[in-house]
Structure formats: structure tokens, C-alpha cells
Design a protein around this motif. Sequence first.
Motif, PDB file in Angstrom:
ATOM      1  N   MET A   1      27.904  43.457  -7.545  1.00 47.67           N
ATOM      2  CA  MET A   1      26.830  43.188  -8.506  1.00 47.67           C
ATOM      3  C   MET A   1      27.425  42.878  -9.881  1.00 47.67           C
ATOM      4  O   MET A   1      28.393  43.491 -10.305  1.00 47.67           O
ATOM      5  CB  MET A   1      25.900  44.404  -8.630  1.00 47.67           C
ATOM      6  CG  MET A   1      25.286  44.836  -7.303  1.00 47.67           C
ATOM      7  SD  MET A   1      24.120  43.622  -6.655  1.00 47.67           S
ATOM      8  CE  MET A   1      22.766  43.907  -7.766  1.00 47.67           C
ATOM      9  N   ASN A   2      26.819  41.936 -10.588  1.00 45.78           N
ATOM     10  CA  ASN A   2      27.298  41.603 -11.923  1.00 45.78           C
ATOM     11  C   ASN A   2      26.901  42.692 -12.901  1.00 45.78           C
ATOM     12  O   ASN A   2      25.778  43.172 -12.913  1.00 45.78           O
ATOM     13  CB  ASN A   2      26.693  40.269 -12.377  1.00 45.78           C
ATOM     14  CG  ASN A   2      27.138  39.121 -11.500  1.00 45.78           C
ATOM     15  OD1 ASN A   2      28.316  39.006 -11.197  1.00 45.78           O
ATOM     16  ND2 ASN A   2      26.199  38.296 -11.075  1.00 45.78           N
ATOM     17  N   LYS A   3      27.818  43.085 -13.743  1.00 42.56           N
ATOM     18  CA  LYS A   3      27.556  44.094 -14.762  1.00 42.56           C
ATOM     19  C   LYS A   3      27.769  43.489 -16.141  1.00 42.56           C
ATOM     20  O   LYS A   3      28.549  42.553 -16.315  1.00 42.56           O
ATOM     21  CB  LYS A   3      28.501  45.302 -14.588  1.00 42.56           C
ATOM     22  CG  LYS A   3      28.276  46.061 -13.277  1.00 42.56           C
ATOM     23  CD  LYS A   3      26.980  46.831 -13.289  1.00 42.56           C
ATOM     24  CE  LYS A   3      26.815  47.653 -12.008  1.00 42.56           C
ATOM     25  NZ  LYS A   3      25.542  48.391 -11.992  1.00 42.56           N
ATOM     26  N   ILE A   4      27.098  44.064 -17.127  1.00 43.11           N
ATOM     27  CA  ILE A   4      27.277  43.600 -18.492  1.00 43.11           C
ATOM     28  C   ILE A   4      28.647  44.008 -18.984  1.00 43.11           C
ATOM     29  O   ILE A   4      29.072  45.150 -18.829  1.00 43.11           O
ATOM     30  CB  ILE A   4      26.183  44.194 -19.413  1.00 43.11           C
ATOM     31  CG1 ILE A   4      24.810  43.714 -18.934  1.00 43.11           C
ATOM     32  CG2 ILE A   4      26.410  43.805 -20.844  1.00 43.11           C
ATOM     33  CD1 ILE A   4      23.664  44.336 -19.690  1.00 43.11           C
ATOM     34  N   ASN A   5      29.361  43.096 -19.577  1.00 40.78           N
ATOM     35  CA  ASN A   5      30.703  43.344 -20.079  1.00 40.78           C
ATOM     36  C   ASN A   5      30.654  44.358 -21.206  1.00 40.78           C
ATOM     37  O   ASN A   5      29.977  44.170 -22.207  1.00 40.78           O
ATOM     38  CB  ASN A   5      31.302  42.022 -20.594  1.00 40.78           C
ATOM     39  CG  ASN A   5      32.790  42.137 -20.861  1.00 40.78           C
ATOM     40  OD1 ASN A   5      33.273  43.175 -21.318  1.00 40.78           O
ATOM     41  ND2 ASN A   5      33.504  41.059 -20.581  1.00 40.78           N
TER      42      ASN A   5
ATOM     43  N   GLY B   1      12.773  46.460 -12.709  1.00 46.39           N
ATOM     44  CA  GLY B   1      14.062  45.918 -13.117  1.00 46.39           C
ATOM     45  C   GLY B   1      13.874  44.516 -13.659  1.00 46.39           C
ATOM     46  O   GLY B   1      13.121  43.712 -13.098  1.00 46.39           O
ATOM     47  N   LEU B   2      14.527  44.208 -14.757  1.00 51.33           N
ATOM     48  CA  LEU B   2      14.363  42.912 -15.411  1.00 51.33           C
ATOM     49  C   LEU B   2      14.735  41.754 -14.487  1.00 51.33           C
ATOM     50  O   LEU B   2      14.036  40.746 -14.409  1.00 51.33           O
ATOM     51  CB  LEU B   2      15.213  42.871 -16.684  1.00 51.33           C
ATOM     52  CG  LEU B   2      14.735  43.769 -17.833  1.00 51.33           C
ATOM     53  CD1 LEU B   2      15.851  43.977 -18.846  1.00 51.33           C
ATOM     54  CD2 LEU B   2      13.520  43.151 -18.514  1.00 51.33           C
ATOM     55  N   LYS B   3      15.836  41.910 -13.777  1.00 52.35           N
ATOM     56  CA  LYS B   3      16.321  40.836 -12.909  1.00 52.35           C
ATOM     57  C   LYS B   3      15.366  40.599 -11.738  1.00 52.35           C
ATOM     58  O   LYS B   3      15.062  39.446 -11.390  1.00 52.35           O
ATOM     59  CB  LYS B   3      17.716  41.191 -12.401  1.00 52.35           C
ATOM     60  CG  LYS B   3      18.415  40.105 -11.598  1.00 52.35           C
ATOM     61  CD  LYS B   3      19.844  40.546 -11.306  1.00 52.35           C
ATOM     62  CE  LYS B   3      20.595  39.540 -10.455  1.00 52.35           C
ATOM     63  NZ  LYS B   3      21.997  39.974 -10.215  1.00 52.35           N
TER      64      LYS B   3
ATOM     65  N   ILE C   1      21.404  34.958  -9.173  1.00 53.64           N
ATOM     66  CA  ILE C   1      22.419  35.913  -8.717  1.00 53.64           C
ATOM     67  C   ILE C   1      23.486  36.132  -9.785  1.00 53.64           C
ATOM     68  O   ILE C   1      24.209  37.138  -9.759  1.00 53.64           O
ATOM     69  CB  ILE C   1      23.082  35.458  -7.398  1.00 53.64           C
ATOM     70  CG1 ILE C   1      23.826  34.135  -7.589  1.00 53.64           C
ATOM     71  CG2 ILE C   1      22.054  35.348  -6.288  1.00 53.64           C
ATOM     72  CD1 ILE C   1      24.593  33.673  -6.358  1.00 53.64           C
ATOM     73  N   PHE C   2      23.588  35.213 -10.733  1.00 51.48           N
ATOM     74  CA  PHE C   2      24.610  35.316 -11.773  1.00 51.48           C
ATOM     75  C   PHE C   2      24.108  36.061 -13.013  1.00 51.48           C
ATOM     76  O   PHE C   2      24.838  36.188 -13.997  1.00 51.48           O
ATOM     77  CB  PHE C   2      25.098  33.920 -12.170  1.00 51.48           C
ATOM     78  CG  PHE C   2      25.733  33.169 -11.041  1.00 51.48           C
ATOM     79  CD1 PHE C   2      26.986  33.536 -10.559  1.00 51.48           C
ATOM     80  CD2 PHE C   2      25.068  32.110 -10.431  1.00 51.48           C
ATOM     81  CE1 PHE C   2      27.573  32.846  -9.506  1.00 51.48           C
ATOM     82  CE2 PHE C   2      25.644  31.413  -9.378  1.00 51.48           C
ATOM     83  CZ  PHE C   2      26.901  31.786  -8.905  1.00 51.48           C
TER      84      PHE C   2
ATOM     85  N   LEU D   1      16.670  27.574  -9.698  1.00 49.84           N
ATOM     86  CA  LEU D   1      16.785  28.687 -10.638  1.00 49.84           C
ATOM     87  C   LEU D   1      16.813  30.022  -9.901  1.00 49.84           C
ATOM     88  O   LEU D   1      17.542  30.943 -10.293  1.00 49.84           O
ATOM     89  CB  LEU D   1      15.618  28.644 -11.622  1.00 49.84           C
ATOM     90  CG  LEU D   1      15.577  29.728 -12.702  1.00 49.84           C
ATOM     91  CD1 LEU D   1      16.834  29.682 -13.566  1.00 49.84           C
ATOM     92  CD2 LEU D   1      14.329  29.567 -13.567  1.00 49.84           C
ATOM     93  N   LEU D   2      16.046  30.135  -8.829  1.00 49.67           N
ATOM     94  CA  LEU D   2      16.034  31.366  -8.035  1.00 49.67           C
ATOM     95  C   LEU D   2      17.426  31.652  -7.476  1.00 49.67           C
ATOM     96  O   LEU D   2      17.906  32.796  -7.520  1.00 49.67           O
ATOM     97  CB  LEU D   2      15.021  31.240  -6.897  1.00 49.67           C
ATOM     98  CG  LEU D   2      14.908  32.438  -5.948  1.00 49.67           C
ATOM     99  CD1 LEU D   2      14.430  33.677  -6.695  1.00 49.67           C
ATOM    100  CD2 LEU D   2      13.963  32.108  -4.790  1.00 49.67           C
ATOM    101  N   PHE D   3      18.092  30.635  -6.969  1.00 50.05           N
ATOM    102  CA  PHE D   3      19.459  30.807  -6.453  1.00 50.05           C
ATOM    103  C   PHE D   3      20.411  31.205  -7.578  1.00 50.05           C
ATOM    104  O   PHE D   3      21.249  32.100  -7.416  1.00 50.05           O
ATOM    105  CB  PHE D   3      19.930  29.511  -5.795  1.00 50.05           C
ATOM    106  CG  PHE D   3      21.400  29.508  -5.481  1.00 50.05           C
ATOM    107  CD1 PHE D   3      21.902  30.228  -4.405  1.00 50.05           C
ATOM    108  CD2 PHE D   3      22.290  28.801  -6.283  1.00 50.05           C
ATOM    109  CE1 PHE D   3      23.262  30.244  -4.130  1.00 50.05           C
ATOM    110  CE2 PHE D   3      23.652  28.808  -6.013  1.00 50.05           C
ATOM    111  CZ  PHE D   3      24.139  29.533  -4.929  1.00 50.05           C
ATOM    112  N   MET D   4      20.277  30.579  -8.726  1.00 46.47           N
ATOM    113  CA  MET D   4      21.196  30.846  -9.836  1.00 46.47           C
ATOM    114  C   MET D   4      21.014  32.240 -10.423  1.00 46.47           C
ATOM    115  O   MET D   4      21.899  32.744 -11.124  1.00 46.47           O
ATOM    116  CB  MET D   4      21.006  29.789 -10.930  1.00 46.47           C
ATOM    117  CG  MET D   4      21.421  28.389 -10.513  1.00 46.47           C
ATOM    118  SD  MET D   4      21.313  27.202 -11.866  1.00 46.47           S
ATOM    119  CE  MET D   4      22.607  27.808 -12.960  1.00 46.47           C
TER     120      MET D   4
END
Length: 529
Positions: free
Chosen positions: A1-5, A76-78, A186-187, A181-184
Amino acid sequence: MNKINSKQTFLILPLIILMMGQFGTSADNNFLAIGARAIIQSLNANISDISLANSIYSLIAASFMIAGGLLAITLGLKNTFRIGVILAATGEFILAFSPNITLFIWGGRVLVGLGASLLIPSVLGLIAAIYQKKDRAIAFGFIGTATGIAKIFGMVAGGYIIDFFGFRVAFGILGVYFLILLFMSIFIPDTSGAGKKVRFDFLGTIIASLGLFLFVIGINKISIWGLIEPIKAPFEIFGISPVLFCIGAGLVLLAILIPIEKRIEDKYGQALLPRSFYQNPAVRNGLYGCAMVFGGLGAIIISINPFFMLVAHFSAGQTGVAVLPTSIMMILFSVAIPRLFPNINRRFAVRMAYMSFIVGFLLIAGGMQENGVNVAIYFGLAFLGAAMGILTSQADSVVANSLNKKDAEQSGGIQATTRNIGEALIISILGMFLTFIQPVVYEKSVQKLDVSQTSKEYVAQTKFAFTSNDKFDQMNAQLPENDQSILKEQYIHDRLLVSRLTMLLSALISLLALFGTRHIPTTRTEGEK
């Protein structure tokens, strides 16, 4: 999962994705505005249907966006962003393939409105969650850029797509766009609040949604149902239009909401409308700015675009090109201000934006001519774009940075709702001028003309609102030929007078907005340093 830096490096890809979300919802509204004529012809609709198609989006969005902000915290925002994208994509495909105007409005437009009520608060909430300090102002500026780009694409490219391929292709393209946009998504990085259990405020959501729905439908329908005397109202209350009842009932429900939300927040620590949203004066002043951004867009939609198309005889594509100065300046100022002047006096910047609105509306009034426009209108549109760009870069940031982290992430809903209410109010106020003041002014002028009594009575009964010369000629074809030319000359004169008055009224509203800047911070808050 992507996390905030944790080092707070500026994240480019998530910002592009969030800009795409803002772009999609803005482009949809522009497609509807620019494709009205094609939709009427293809679906055997009328201008009232287009008005309903336009207002139903505002009604749905304004009614549910505050709830969308809380839902974004709950789910959750995402996740909420993704649900909004799915609803919007489904709505766009229904718009593209609708066999009739009923499905177009109650299927496509409703779903797009519901999608936007989740997507836009999520975008603004994710900006507040992902970006901190001065990066937040820059990110909000880029979101404003997306609105400007959408206006260029929607009004120019969209106009020519509709001119050459039809409105179905235009909305179909947006449907595919939302799937991409739905596919993107994930980033998009996960935010710190993801996965936390938050109680959803059902009671507050019901009261707020119903109150906002009644209030917005009331102001949206003034020009159609009538303010006091019923015109085309679906029902009457003691012989008067239901508009005032809707507005009053909506305001009463919203007033009742405040003490209810206070008790809910005290008991559960989370509410649909936290105290900080309305008790913090800096937040209130920031929200005024949010409303004015879309108020400016509303003025273009209801007054300026119709003038280009009905008076200057511009096509959809030509109208899109004509408003390019607004889009370009909005993009430039929304990006340049936070990048080049990160320490700008925010109060000064917002006041300069309102002054730019005033100058812009006055120039546009001067640029309107009896049967066309002159160069002043394009300079005026540029000033409007500069004003909206400055406000976009500052107002959202003022709101988010004046709140604690939890409320800032939830504030996307109240910001988006304020935008829609601002647009609806301006459209309603200026629409009343074009619908009610225009016939009154013209009727009084005609009574002084040297025309037959039959023509005078016909004008009094017909109630000539804002329309094109060709339509005016068709409506008067049965009158004496000598009267027709005299009546037309007077109508053209009065149409210009009322159009200019709408711009002067817009300038006055901008002037009054200056009084709502007192509590905007002059320097960056502690959270931005």
C-alpha cells in the motif's frame, strides 16, 4: 500500500490524479452548458428540461457534499474517492446512451451529482491529508488549475466535439475518462485516518441534506416558479409560489441542525458539522472565498455565455474560445501565487481577488454591445479568471489551515457545498434579472412607443425575456410590419441595458464580499510554517 512520505516530499503523481478528479466533474458541467442546443434537438427536450438537468446536479451535490466529507472520514478518503469515480462513470455512460430526456436527467445527472458529492470532498480532503505546510497551498492551487483546464477543454474542445460528433460522444469520452481515473487511484497514498472506525452522523446527514435540498431548489426555481406570484409552479401555497416556503423551510432545518450537531459532537467527538466549521471566523471568511469562485463561474454560465450565443451569434465552439481568457488567467494565478509568493499576505490577496472581480464585471458590461461584443469583454473575462485563480489558491488553504488535522480532512464537504451554494445563488439572482426585470423594463418602454395598442397589449401578455433577435422576430411575426421594426429596436436596447445591469449587480456582490475578509490571516498559520 502507498504511504505518505514522512519527509513531506512533494508528491506529484497523487496530485495529478486528484487534479483529474476535479477536472472530470468540472468538464461534465461544461459539456452540459455548451451542448444544450444539441441535447434539446436530439432528445426532443426544451430549455426547461436543460435547466432541470443543470439544477439537479447542483441540488444533489449541494445536498450531499457535507455528508460526503464525513463519509470520506468514515470509509476512508481513498475509498470514497473511488466510489465517487464509479458513480460518475456510470452516470456519464447513461448520459451518452440516454434514449430520452427523462433518463438523461433522473438517471445520468443524478448519478453524476452523487458521484461528485463523494469525489470532490475526497479530493479536497486528500489534499489536506497528503500535503502539509506550504505544499498544501501549492496543491490547492493546482486543483484550481484543474478547474481552469476543464473549462478550456469543456468549452473549447468539448464545444467542437459536440459540434462535429454530438453530445453522446462527448459524455462517452468522460465515461471512459473516469474508468481510467479509477485505475489510477491505486497510486493515491493511504492517509493516516484510513481504517479508523468513525461513527457516521445519520441524523445530521438527513437534516442537512433535506435543508440544503429545500434551500437550493428554492433559489434555483425562482425564475421558473416565480418568487411570490406563481408562474410555472408545480403547486401553490395559499395562492403564492412555493419558492419562499422551500427557502424558509430549508433555512429553518439548517438552523435546527446547529444545536443538534453540538450535542452529537459533545457525545461522540465527531459530527457532520463540527463547531470549528462555523465558529472559527477565519474558516467562515475562507468559505466566502470558496463561494465567490463558483459564483464567478455562475455569472459566466447564466449571463455571459448566453450573451455570446444569443446576441453575438457565437457557436458552441466559438463561445468556448471566447471565454479562454478566464480559463488561462485562472490557471496562471492559481499556480503562480502560491509558487512565487508563498508568504503573501492572504487577506490582501483575497481582497485583490474581489477587486479583480469588480473590475472584470465592469469591463464586461462595457464590452457588451447591442448586437455583439467588443474587446473590453475579453479583458473583463481575464480579470474574472485572475480573481478566481487567486481565490482558488488562497480560500481552500485558509479553511484547511485554520482547522485541526481531523476537521481539515473532513472540510472538503463544507468547502464543496459552499461552492455549489455560491454558484446557485449567483445563477438565481442574475437569472431573476434576465427572467423578470427584462420583461418589466421592455413592457414599460413599449408603452411609450408609437405603436398600435394591439402590439402594446401583446408585449404585456407575452413577457419577453432574454432571447435572440431571430427568436424575437418569430414571436412577433403576426404583428403589424411597421410595429415589428420599432419593437425590435427597443428590445435590443433594453436587452443590452438589462445585461449590463446583471454585470453591475455582480460587481456590487463582489464589493460586498470585501466585508467578509476581516478575519482572514495576514500571515501563514503555524501549521503552514
